[in-house]
Scaffold this active site. Sequence first.
Site, mmCIF file in Angstrom:
data_model
loop_
_atom_site.group_PDB
_atom_site.id
_atom_site.type_symbol
_atom_site.label_atom_id
_atom_site.label_comp_id
_atom_site.label_asym_id
_atom_site.label_seq_id
_atom_site.Cartn_x
_atom_site.Cartn_y
_atom_site.Cartn_z
ATOM 1 N N ARG A 128 0.809 -1.234 0.000
ATOM 2 C CA ARG A 128 0.000 0.000 0.000
ATOM 3 C C ARG A 128 0.832 1.269 0.000
ATOM 4 N NH1 ARG A 128 -3.049 -3.155 3.449
ATOM 5 N NH2 ARG A 128 -4.862 -4.017 2.393
ATOM 6 N N LYS A 150 2.858 11.691 -10.815
ATOM 7 C CA LYS A 150 2.053 10.748 -11.598
ATOM 8 C C LYS A 150 2.858 9.491 -11.847
ATOM 9 C CE LYS A 150 -0.845 13.829 -14.371
ATOM 10 N NZ LYS A 150 -1.161 14.178 -15.776
ATOM 11 N N GLU A 192 9.705 19.731 -24.149
ATOM 12 C CA GLU A 192 8.861 20.076 -22.988
ATOM 13 C C GLU A 192 9.350 21.372 -22.331
ATOM 14 O OE1 GLU A 192 6.113 18.396 -22.321
ATOM 15 O OE2 GLU A 192 6.425 16.387 -23.164
ATOM 16 N N LYS A 234 7.116 23.555 -13.588
ATOM 17 C CA LYS A 234 6.243 22.391 -13.384
ATOM 18 C C LYS A 234 5.842 22.292 -11.918
ATOM 19 C CE LYS A 234 4.814 17.896 -14.445
ATOM 20 N NZ LYS A 234 5.068 16.535 -14.896
ATOM 21 N N GLU A 244 -4.863 17.874 -11.111
ATOM 22 C CA GLU A 244 -5.285 18.249 -12.446
ATOM 23 C C GLU A 244 -6.755 18.591 -12.592
ATOM 24 O OE1 GLU A 244 -4.650 15.517 -15.919
ATOM 25 O OE2 GLU A 244 -3.066 16.975 -16.245
ATOM 26 N N ARG A 248 -3.177 22.935 -14.062
ATOM 27 C CA ARG A 248 -2.284 21.878 -14.541
ATOM 28 C C ARG A 248 -2.565 21.537 -16.003
ATOM 29 N NH1 ARG A 248 -0.114 16.883 -10.804
ATOM 30 N NH2 ARG A 248 1.118 15.847 -12.385
ATOM 31 N N ASN A 252 -0.737 20.780 -20.905
ATOM 32 C CA ASN A 252 -1.169 19.943 -22.020
ATOM 33 C C ASN A 252 -1.025 20.646 -23.376
ATOM 34 O OD1 ASN A 252 -2.059 17.276 -22.252
ATOM 35 N ND2 ASN A 252 -4.108 17.954 -22.845
ATOM 36 N N HIS A 255 -0.234 18.871 -26.645
ATOM 37 C CA HIS A 255 -0.399 17.436 -26.391
ATOM 38 C C HIS A 255 -1.667 16.826 -26.966
ATOM 39 C CE1 HIS A 255 3.070 17.918 -23.851
ATOM 40 N NE2 HIS A 255 3.055 16.648 -23.496
ATOM 41 N N HIS A 259 -0.403 13.880 -28.927
ATOM 42 C CA HIS A 259 -0.704 12.471 -28.625
ATOM 43 C C HIS A 259 -1.280 11.758 -29.848
ATOM 44 C CE1 HIS A 259 -0.920 13.291 -24.035
ATOM 45 N NE2 HIS A 259 0.223 12.720 -24.342
ATOM 46 N N HIS A 271 7.988 11.029 -28.097
ATOM 47 C CA HIS A 271 6.949 11.870 -27.493
ATOM 48 C C HIS A 271 7.197 13.366 -27.751
ATOM 49 C CE1 HIS A 271 3.937 13.267 -24.689
ATOM 50 N NE2 HIS A 271 4.864 13.986 -24.061
HETATM 51 N N1 LIG Z 1 4.794 10.937 -14.857
HETATM 52 C C1 LIG Z 1 4.705 11.984 -15.631
HETATM 53 O O1 LIG Z 1 4.270 13.057 -15.206
HETATM 54 C C2 LIG Z 1 5.170 11.883 -17.048
HETATM 55 C C3 LIG Z 1 5.307 13.031 -17.810
HETATM 56 C C4 LIG Z 1 5.786 12.914 -19.101
HETATM 57 C C5 LIG Z 1 6.105 11.664 -19.603
HETATM 58 N N2 LIG Z 1 5.950 10.566 -18.832
HETATM 59 C C6 LIG Z 1 6.307 9.233 -19.328
HETATM 60 O O2 LIG Z 1 7.708 9.197 -19.547
HETATM 61 C C7 LIG Z 1 7.988 8.187 -20.506
HETATM 62 C C8 LIG Z 1 9.026 8.683 -21.472
HETATM 63 O O3 LIG Z 1 10.205 8.987 -20.760
HETATM 64 P P1 LIG Z 1 11.603 8.995 -21.497
HETATM 65 O O4 LIG Z 1 11.514 9.797 -22.723
HETATM 66 O O5 LIG Z 1 12.624 9.321 -20.488
HETATM 67 O O6 LIG Z 1 11.705 7.478 -21.996
HETATM 68 P P2 LIG Z 1 12.579 6.227 -21.501
HETATM 69 O O7 LIG Z 1 12.557 6.093 -20.041
HETATM 70 O O8 LIG Z 1 12.144 5.077 -22.305
HETATM 71 O O9 LIG Z 1 14.046 6.651 -21.943
HETATM 72 C C9 LIG Z 1 14.342 6.743 -23.320
HETATM 73 C C10 LIG Z 1 15.486 5.786 -23.708
HETATM 74 O O10 LIG Z 1 16.715 6.340 -23.244
HETATM 75 C C11 LIG Z 1 17.393 5.430 -22.388
HETATM 76 N N3 LIG Z 1 18.075 6.254 -21.406
HETATM 77 C C12 LIG Z 1 17.526 7.032 -20.444
HETATM 78 N N4 LIG Z 1 18.470 7.721 -19.810
HETATM 79 C C13 LIG Z 1 19.659 7.389 -20.373
HETATM 80 C C14 LIG Z 1 20.991 7.786 -20.162
HETATM 81 N N5 LIG Z 1 21.305 8.711 -19.238
HETATM 82 N N6 LIG Z 1 21.951 7.201 -20.914
HETATM 83 C C15 LIG Z 1 21.638 6.305 -21.873
HETATM 84 N N7 LIG Z 1 20.398 5.906 -22.126
HETATM 85 C C16 LIG Z 1 19.415 6.443 -21.388
HETATM 86 C C17 LIG Z 1 16.321 4.515 -21.850
HETATM 87 O O11 LIG Z 1 16.844 3.274 -21.467
HETATM 88 C C18 LIG Z 1 15.402 4.414 -23.062
HETATM 89 O O12 LIG Z 1 15.896 3.470 -23.971
HETATM 90 C C19 LIG Z 1 6.673 7.828 -21.149
HETATM 91 O O13 LIG Z 1 6.257 6.564 -20.692
HETATM 92 C C20 LIG Z 1 5.717 8.892 -20.657
HETATM 93 O O14 LIG Z 1 4.381 8.431 -20.538
HETATM 94 C C21 LIG Z 1 5.495 10.648 -17.566
HETATM 95 ZN ZN LIG Z 2 4.666 15.601 -22.731
#
Ligand SMILES: NC(=O)c1ccc[n+]([C@@H]2O[C@H](COP(=O)([O-])OP(=O)(O)OC[C@H]3O[C@@H](n4cnc5c(N)ncnc54)[C@H](O)[C@@H]3O)[C@@H](O)[C@H]2O)c1
Ligand SMILES: [Zn+2]
Length: 373
Positions: A128, A150, A192, A234, A244, A248, A252, A255, A259, A271
């Site tokens: 939990r 999130k 972003e 942020k 949200e 917040r 978007n 987006h 999306h 993305h």
């Molecule tokens: N929680 C939130 O508020 C929020 C906001 C925006 C996006 N997201 C989520 O974030 C995700 C995308 O995140 P992302 O773009 O970081 O993707 P990711 O975590 O897949 O990273 C992208 C790629 O880079 C690699 N990588 C990351 N850091 C590295 C480093 N320092 N050196 C070498 N390789 C590295 C990872 O292994 C992966 O292959 C999505 O799932 C999205 O939904 C969440």
């Molecule tokens: Zn985004």
Amino acid sequence: LEAKVNVTFPLTPGERSRGYEVRIGPGLMDDLAGHLRSRCPAHRYAVITDSNLSPLFGERVLEQAREASGSADLFVFPAGEANKNRERWAELSDQLLTAGFGRDAAVLALGGGVVGDLAGFVAATYLRGLPYIQLPTSALAMIDSSVGGKTGVDTPAGKNLIGAFHQPELVVADIDTLRTLPQPELRSGLAEAVKHGVITDAEYFDWIVSASPAILDLAPEEVVRVVERSVRIKAFVVGEDEREGGVRKTLNFGHTIGHAVEALSGFTLLHGEAVAIGMVVEGVIGEKTAISDAGTADRVRDALRRFGLPNHVPRDMEADRILELTRVDKKARAGRVEYALVERIGTASRGTGSYGQPVEDEVVLAAIEACRG
Ligand SMILES: NC(=O)c1ccc[n+]([C@@H]2O[C@H](COP(=O)([O-])OP(=O)(O)OC[C@H]3O[C@@H](n4cnc5c(N)ncnc54)[C@H](O)[C@@H]3O)[C@@H](O)[C@H]2O)c1
Ligand SMILES: [Zn+2]
């Protein structure tokens, strides 16, 4: 060179303190132990990371975690968005159970947004809820996903549909980790940051445009500054609106179209690349509805170009299909799509009072066509 940002939330009855610190700077990963002890003490740490990051930073983080508590274990899942799912969530949770992690444990999420969301969701649900720390290693994770609380996973029905709000105890962004991040991932995350300037801060927008070569070269001072300012923006926005309901939604911007374009590309667009295209189209939608000042979309387009980001709608993407996909976005309410638009660079539109704006289909279609390369 180090920067700190405090993320705070209004207290709810019975709470003594809420909020956490985001530390940003070079070399922070080898100086974690003390911060773990003071901000997130635990008898045992579970370091969760992906298969790309484990060989790069896994041992260093484990060492720090062991120094802080005496006991820490590494849990690795295969890298990639396709693994941000319930199966991996169940596997990781089972691995923690088998290893005997109890309520006195904490989770360290070491990686990009995929690790942050998945490990955060494991932390949110394990017994939990365990405390956790975000150690973002991608530009997107540092600038965007590690702040806001999130967490969650994707399902076949769509991205991020199952999850929980769970705030971290601490976020540590070691900017040195960006040196191994692939260039397209770096550029995509910076989309972003451009967005943050567009929706809240014209001065930040101008600075990020002028500093773009240094940022792309990973000049430490500029990188600390971009992460710090984006996190501040942020943090302010999510602090005002943790779950949200209102302001917040301004995050978007870009987006709704983004999306749709991302999904239509079969996720071959990153993305941030899709959001870049979305920001240009939504800038044009803003101008066509007279919500945005003339010239806004051009300035957004110019900024994205400097970061080497796409800024045209691909020719093979039909406008009708994009429009259709905007309707299945989870942010659509009662089937009504609301766009988060801006009045001008630096100022989000309040829209119909809730920062969202319904837009006629014809306007959306015309804006998409106006953004062909
Ligand atoms: N929680 C939130 O508020 C929020 C906001 C925006 C996006 N997201 C989520 O974030 C995700 C995308 O995140 P992302 O773009 O970081 O993707 P990711 O975590 O897949 O990273 C992208 C790629 O880079 C690699 N990588 C990351 N850091 C590295 C480093 N320092 N050196 C070498 N390789 C590295 C990872 O292994 C992966 O292959 C999505 O799932 C999205 O939904 C969440
Ligand atoms: Zn985004």
